[in-house]
Scaffold this motif. Structure first.
Motif, PDB file in Angstrom:
ATOM      1  N   LEU A 156       0.802  -1.219   0.000  1.00 36.64           N
ATOM      2  CA  LEU A 156       0.000   0.000   0.000  1.00 36.64           C
ATOM      3  C   LEU A 156       0.834   1.268   0.000  1.00 36.64           C
ATOM      4  O   LEU A 156       0.406   2.298  -0.477  1.00 36.64           O
ATOM      5  N   GLY A 157       2.046   1.211   0.534  1.00 39.07           N
ATOM      6  CA  GLY A 157       2.892   2.392   0.594  1.00 39.07           C
ATOM      7  C   GLY A 157       3.062   3.028  -0.766  1.00 39.07           C
ATOM      8  O   GLY A 157       2.833   4.230  -0.941  1.00 39.07           O
ATOM      9  N   ALA A 158       3.414   2.206  -1.758  1.00 40.91           N
ATOM     10  CA  ALA A 158       3.654   2.717  -3.103  1.00 40.91           C
ATOM     11  C   ALA A 158       2.369   3.278  -3.702  1.00 40.91           C
ATOM     12  O   ALA A 158       2.381   4.303  -4.382  1.00 40.91           O
ATOM     13  N   ILE A 159       1.264   2.600  -3.440  1.00 37.56           N
ATOM     14  CA  ILE A 159      -0.003   3.043  -4.028  1.00 37.56           C
ATOM     15  C   ILE A 159      -0.439   4.383  -3.425  1.00 37.56           C
ATOM     16  O   ILE A 159      -0.917   5.261  -4.135  1.00 37.56           O
ATOM     17  N   LYS A 160      -0.213   4.537  -2.124  1.00 36.46           N
ATOM     18  CA  LYS A 160      -0.510   5.830  -1.483  1.00 36.46           C
ATOM     19  C   LYS A 160       0.331   6.940  -2.091  1.00 36.46           C
ATOM     20  O   LYS A 160      -0.153   8.038  -2.354  1.00 36.46           O
ATOM     21  N   THR A 161       1.632   6.656  -2.296  1.00 32.31           N
ATOM     22  CA  THR A 161       2.505   7.650  -2.909  1.00 32.31           C
ATOM     23  C   THR A 161       1.987   8.010  -4.304  1.00 32.31           C
ATOM     24  O   THR A 161       1.928   9.190  -4.666  1.00 32.31           O
ATOM     25  N   LEU A 162       1.594   7.006  -5.065  1.00 29.94           N
ATOM     26  CA  LEU A 162       1.060   7.260  -6.409  1.00 29.94           C
ATOM     27  C   LEU A 162      -0.178   8.140  -6.353  1.00 29.94           C
ATOM     28  O   LEU A 162      -0.333   9.063  -7.149  1.00 29.94           O
ATOM     29  N   GLU A 163      -1.061   7.867  -5.411  1.00 33.07           N
ATOM     30  CA  GLU A 163      -2.277   8.671  -5.271  1.00 33.07           C
ATOM     31  C   GLU A 163      -1.932  10.128  -5.012  1.00 33.07           C
ATOM     32  O   GLU A 163      -2.551  11.035  -5.549  1.00 33.07           O
ATOM     33  N   ARG A 164      -0.901  10.326  -4.184  1.00 35.51           N
ATOM     34  CA  ARG A 164      -0.523  11.702  -3.846  1.00 35.51           C
ATOM     35  C   ARG A 164       0.096  12.438  -5.032  1.00 35.51           C
ATOM     36  O   ARG A 164      -0.170  13.619  -5.235  1.00 35.51           O
ATOM     37  N   VAL A 165       0.898  11.751  -5.833  1.00 37.02           N
ATOM     38  CA  VAL A 165       1.441  12.437  -7.009  1.00 37.02           C
ATOM     39  C   VAL A 165       0.358  12.665  -8.065  1.00 37.02           C
ATOM     40  O   VAL A 165       0.363  13.676  -8.756  1.00 37.02           O
ATOM     41  N   LEU A 166      -0.593  11.739  -8.145  1.00 37.96           N
ATOM     42  CA  LEU A 166      -1.696  11.925  -9.092  1.00 37.96           C
ATOM     43  C   LEU A 166      -2.511  13.160  -8.738  1.00 37.96           C
ATOM     44  O   LEU A 166      -2.984  13.880  -9.612  1.00 37.96           O
ATOM     45  N   ASP A 167      -2.645  13.411  -7.440  1.00 40.57           N
ATOM     46  CA  ASP A 167      -3.386  14.597  -6.987  1.00 40.57           C
ATOM     47  C   ASP A 167      -2.706  15.892  -7.406  1.00 40.57           C
ATOM     48  O   ASP A 167      -3.331  16.947  -7.426  1.00 40.57           O
ATOM     49  N   LEU A 168      -1.409  15.820  -7.739  1.00 39.90           N
ATOM     50  CA  LEU A 168      -0.708  17.014  -8.227  1.00 39.90           C
ATOM     51  C   LEU A 168      -1.112  17.350  -9.659  1.00 39.90           C
ATOM     52  O   LEU A 168      -0.803  18.425 -10.164  1.00 39.90           O
ATOM     53  N   GLY A 169      -1.754  16.383 -10.334  1.00 38.64           N
ATOM     54  CA  GLY A 169      -2.183  16.618 -11.708  1.00 38.64           C
ATOM     55  C   GLY A 169      -1.281  16.001 -12.762  1.00 38.64           C
ATOM     56  O   GLY A 169      -1.432  16.242 -13.949  1.00 38.64           O
ATOM     57  N   ILE A 170      -0.320  15.187 -12.320  1.00 39.37           N
ATOM     58  CA  ILE A 170       0.525  14.506 -13.295  1.00 39.37           C
ATOM     59  C   ILE A 170      -0.200  13.266 -13.824  1.00 39.37           C
ATOM     60  O   ILE A 170      -1.197  12.827 -13.255  1.00 39.37           O
ATOM     61  N   ARG A 171       0.309  12.728 -14.936  1.00 41.75           N
ATOM     62  CA  ARG A 171      -0.276  11.524 -15.509  1.00 41.75           C
ATOM     63  C   ARG A 171       0.542  10.298 -15.146  1.00 41.75           C
ATOM     64  O   ARG A 171       1.728  10.412 -14.852  1.00 41.75           O
ATOM     65  N   LEU A 172      -0.103   9.170 -15.247  1.00 40.45           N
ATOM     66  CA  LEU A 172       0.543   7.915 -14.881  1.00 40.45           C
ATOM     67  C   LEU A 172       0.343   6.905 -16.007  1.00 40.45           C
ATOM     68  O   LEU A 172      -0.770   6.729 -16.499  1.00 40.45           O
ATOM     69  N   SER A 173       1.432   6.249 -16.417  1.00 36.64           N
ATOM     70  CA  SER A 173       1.323   5.176 -17.414  1.00 36.64           C
ATOM     71  C   SER A 173       1.763   3.865 -16.814  1.00 36.64           C
ATOM     72  O   SER A 173       2.681   3.825 -15.996  1.00 36.64           O
ATOM     73  N   LEU A 174       1.141   2.804 -17.285  1.00 34.08           N
ATOM     74  CA  LEU A 174       1.537   1.465 -16.875  1.00 34.08           C
ATOM     75  C   LEU A 174       2.463   0.918 -17.948  1.00 34.08           C
ATOM     76  O   LEU A 174       2.047   0.670 -19.077  1.00 34.08           O
TER      77      LEU A 174
END
Ligand code: C2E
Ligand code: CA
Ligand code: CA
Ligand code: CA
Length: 276
Positions: A156-174
Motif C-alpha cells: 500500500l505504501g507505493a499506491i498511497k505515494t502514487l495517489e498523492r502524485v496523481l493529486d498534483l495533476g501529473i499523468r501515470l502510465s503502466l
C-alpha cells in the motif's frame, strides 16, 4: 526489471546476469557516476498513432562510463536498485527531465520512468513537487511510467505515494504491460492515463504470432473501456505502424519514429514540429 516473470514473450528479452565480480566493480563506478557527470538523458519521440504528430518524449537514462563505455540501463538500473542507489539517481532524473522539458513547446510532454523502490520512499512526493516548482514545468506535462511490479511487492505504501502524485495533476502510465505478474484489479483502482504495450508483443504480433495479436486486441479494448489510452512500444517498421493503427492504439513509440535523442535534438524536433 528484476521482477519479470517467465512468460512466453519473455524469450525475446535476454536476461541480463551480471557476475558478482563485474557487479562489484560496476557498482563502485555507479556510485560516483552522478557526481562525475557521467549521466545524461536521451529523449525518445512519442507520437499520435493516427496523425503521426509528436506528443512528447520518454526520458531514458544514459551512463557513459570512462571505464566501461556506454552501459545499458537494462543492466545498471537493476544494479542501482539492488545497491540502493536508485533514490538519488531517480531524483536526478526527475529534476533533469523537468528542467529540460520546461524548455520545450507547451503541449509537449515528458515521461519519466520510476522504479518501485522510489515509490517506497514517502519523500518521493516532495521530489516531484520540487522538480516541478524548480523547473516551472506544469504538472500536466509530466507523466510517470511505472511497471506492474509496483503492485506486486511494494504494497500500500507505493499506491498511497502514487495517489498523492496523481493529486498534483501529473499523468501515470503502466509500462511494459503484460510482461510481469499481471493482475487486472489494480487497473481499475489506480488512475492510469495509459497502458504501454511492451515491444515483445508488438514484435510477436508483427510476425503473426496469434496469441500476441489476441493480447494486443484485448488490451486495447480493455483500455478503451476503462477510458485509458494505449501506447505501442518498439515499432520499427512502416508495416508495424500500420498494424498498430489497425489495432486502434492511441500512441506509438519506436525506432521507426525516432531513436532516443540528445536533448538539443529533441528540442529542435519539437520546435520544427511547431512551425510545420
Ligand atoms: P523501457 O521503459 O521499456 O524503455 C523502452 C526501451 O526500449 C528503451 O531502452 C528504448 O531505447 C528501447 N526502444 C525504443 N524503441 C525501440 C525499438 O523500436 N526497438 C528496440 N529494439 N528498442 C526500442 P533503454 O533506453 O535501453 O532502456 C531500457 C530500460 O531501462 C527501460 O525500458 C527502463 O525500464 C529502464 N530505464 C531507462 N531509463 C530509466 C530511468 O531513468 N529510470 C528507471 N527507473 N528506469 C529506466
Ligand atoms: Ca518506460
Ligand atoms: Ca516499456
Ligand atoms: Ca521494456
Amino acid at each position: 526489471s528484476k521482477d519479470k516473470g517467465g512468460g512466453v514473450f519473455h524469450a525475446y528479452e535476454p536476461q541480463l546476469h551480471v557476475r558478482a565480480e563485474e557487479r562489484r566493480v560496476l557498482e563502485m563506478a555507479l556510485r560516483k557516476a552522478l557526481e562525475k557527470n557521467e549521466m545524461h538523458l536521451a529523449y525518445q519521440p512519442v507520437v499520435d498513432a493516427d496523425s503521426g504528430r509528436l506528443t512528447g518524449f520518454e526520458a531514458l537514462l544514459r551512463w557513459e562510463s570512462p571505464e566501461f563505455g556506454n552501459v545499458s540501463p537494462a543492466k545498471f538500473i537493476p544494479l542501482a536498485e539492488e545497491a540502493r542507489l536508485i533514490g538519488p539517481i531517480g531524483e536526478w532524473v526527475m529534476r533533469t527531465a523537468c528542467l529540460e522539458a520546461a524548455r520545450w513547446p507547451d503541449d509537449i510532454r515528458v515521461a519519466v520512468n520510476v522504479s518501485p523502490d522510489q515509490l517506497q520512499n514517502p519523500g518521493f512526493v516532495t521530489t516531484v513537487t520540487s522538480a516541478l516548482a524548480g523547473s516551472g514545468l506544469s504538472a500536466g506535462r509530466l507523466e510517470l511510467e511505472v511497471t506492474e511490479s509496483v503492485f506486486m511487492h511494494e504494497g500500500l505504501g507505493a499506491i498511497k505515494t502514487l495517489e498523492r502524485v496523481l493529486d498534483l495533476g501529473i499523468r501515470l502510465s503502466l509500462d511494459d504491460f503484460g510482461t510481469g505478474y499481471s493482475s487486472l484489479g489494480y487497473l481499475s483502482r489506480t488512475r492510469f492515463s495509459s497502458i504501454k504495450i511492451d515491444r515483445s508483443f508488438v514484435q510477436a504480433a508483427a510476425k503473426g504470432v496469434r496469441e500476441a495479436v489476441a493480447i494486443i486486441s484485448a488490451v486495447v479494448a480493455l483500455a478503451k473501456s476503462l477510458g485509458m489510452a494505449t501506447t505501442a512500444e518498439g515499432v520499427e517498421t512502416e508495416a508495424e505502424h500500420r498494424m498498430i493503427q489497425d489495432f486502434g492504439c492511441t500512441k506509438v513509440q519506436g525506432y521507426y519514429f525516432g531513436r532516443p535523442l540528445p536533448v538539443e535534438e529533441a528540442r529542435e524536433l519539437a520546435n520544427r514540429r511547431m512551425q510545420a
